[in-house]
Design a protein around this motif. Structure first.
Motif, mmCIF file in Angstrom:
data_model
loop_
_atom_site.group_PDB
_atom_site.id
_atom_site.type_symbol
_atom_site.label_atom_id
_atom_site.label_comp_id
_atom_site.label_asym_id
_atom_site.label_seq_id
_atom_site.Cartn_x
_atom_site.Cartn_y
_atom_site.Cartn_z
ATOM 1 N N ILE A 117 -0.411 -0.458 0.173
ATOM 2 C CA ILE A 117 -1.525 0.361 0.661
ATOM 3 C C ILE A 117 -2.786 0.084 -0.155
ATOM 4 O O ILE A 117 -3.883 -0.080 0.403
ATOM 5 N N ILE A 118 -2.653 0.007 -1.470
ATOM 6 C CA ILE A 118 -3.808 -0.265 -2.338
ATOM 7 C C ILE A 118 -4.374 -1.652 -2.044
ATOM 8 O O ILE A 118 -5.595 -1.830 -1.917
ATOM 9 N N PHE A 119 -3.510 -2.646 -1.909
ATOM 10 C CA PHE A 119 -3.943 -4.010 -1.604
ATOM 11 C C PHE A 119 -4.650 -4.053 -0.246
ATOM 12 O O PHE A 119 -5.706 -4.669 -0.097
ATOM 13 N N PHE A 120 -4.084 -3.379 0.741
ATOM 14 C CA PHE A 120 -4.691 -3.316 2.061
ATOM 15 C C PHE A 120 -6.078 -2.674 1.984
ATOM 16 O O PHE A 120 -7.045 -3.175 2.558
ATOM 17 N N ALA A 121 -6.183 -1.548 1.278
ATOM 18 C CA ALA A 121 -7.451 -0.837 1.166
ATOM 19 C C ALA A 121 -8.518 -1.702 0.495
ATOM 20 O O ALA A 121 -9.681 -1.707 0.930
ATOM 21 N N GLN A 122 -8.127 -2.434 -0.525
ATOM 22 C CA GLN A 122 -9.087 -3.319 -1.180
ATOM 23 C C GLN A 122 -9.610 -4.367 -0.223
ATOM 24 O O GLN A 122 -10.802 -4.680 -0.239
ATOM 25 N N ILE A 123 -8.758 -4.900 0.606
ATOM 26 C CA ILE A 123 -9.177 -5.940 1.544
ATOM 27 C C ILE A 123 -10.022 -5.360 2.672
ATOM 28 O O ILE A 123 -11.135 -5.829 2.937
ATOM 29 N N ILE A 124 -9.528 -4.349 3.337
ATOM 30 C CA ILE A 124 -10.197 -3.844 4.554
ATOM 31 C C ILE A 124 -11.515 -3.151 4.222
ATOM 32 O O ILE A 124 -12.472 -3.230 5.010
ATOM 33 N N TRP A 125 -11.601 -2.489 3.086
ATOM 34 C CA TRP A 125 -12.835 -1.764 2.757
ATOM 35 C C TRP A 125 -13.835 -2.630 2.003
ATOM 36 O O TRP A 125 -14.914 -2.160 1.641
ATOM 37 N N SER A 126 -13.512 -3.906 1.761
ATOM 38 C CA SER A 126 -14.481 -4.815 1.156
ATOM 39 C C SER A 126 -15.237 -5.611 2.224
ATOM 40 O O SER A 126 -16.092 -6.432 1.897
#
Length: 127
Positions: A117-126
């Motif tokens: 989830i953290i990895f996904f959030a870093q990618i999608i919100w960048s």
């Protein structure tokens, strides 16, 4: 001294709130994922040919200043993680009998899902 009678079935309860709630959550998360997947596939067809900009626009589109693409993608991924947690937790509870090993596997599953989830959030919100 007489031994107490066994009335009904003796059942080992391994947790609280399992059952109907988890059944409903699995169905709701599955519906969210199906709807998102169908909308995403339509978006892929509309944005042909796929280059970086069109691929990025699938996830970073805004409606009225609201980052709808990122919000919907996040909702999808959170649904995926919750759906996976319920399924994998049930597998561990059903097939892994030693309590220590089962707990270890459940903790590792939670850590894996949180890291995802953290990895996904870093990618999608960048974007």
């Amino acid at each position: 001294m007489a031994s107490p009678e066994r009335v009904g079935q003796h059942r080992l309860v391994v947790g609280a709130h399992y059952g109907t709630f988890d059944f409903i959550i699995q169905r709701v998360t599955a519906v969210i994922m199906i709807i998102y997947t169908l909308v995403f596939l339509v978006g892929l067809l509309v944005n042909m040919p796929l280059d970086y900009q069109s691929w990025r626009s699938l996830f970073a589109f805004k409606v009225g200043g609201l980052p709808l693409g990122q919000l919907l993608s996040s909702l999808f991924f959170m649904s995926l993680a919750w759906h996976a947690w319920i399924g994998v937790r049930d597998i561990w509870m059903d097939y892994v009998k030693p309590t220590g090993l089962r707990l270890t596997l459940q903790v590792l599953t939670i850590l894996w899902l949180l890291a995802s989830i953290i990895f996904f959030a870093q990618i999608i919100w960048s974007l």
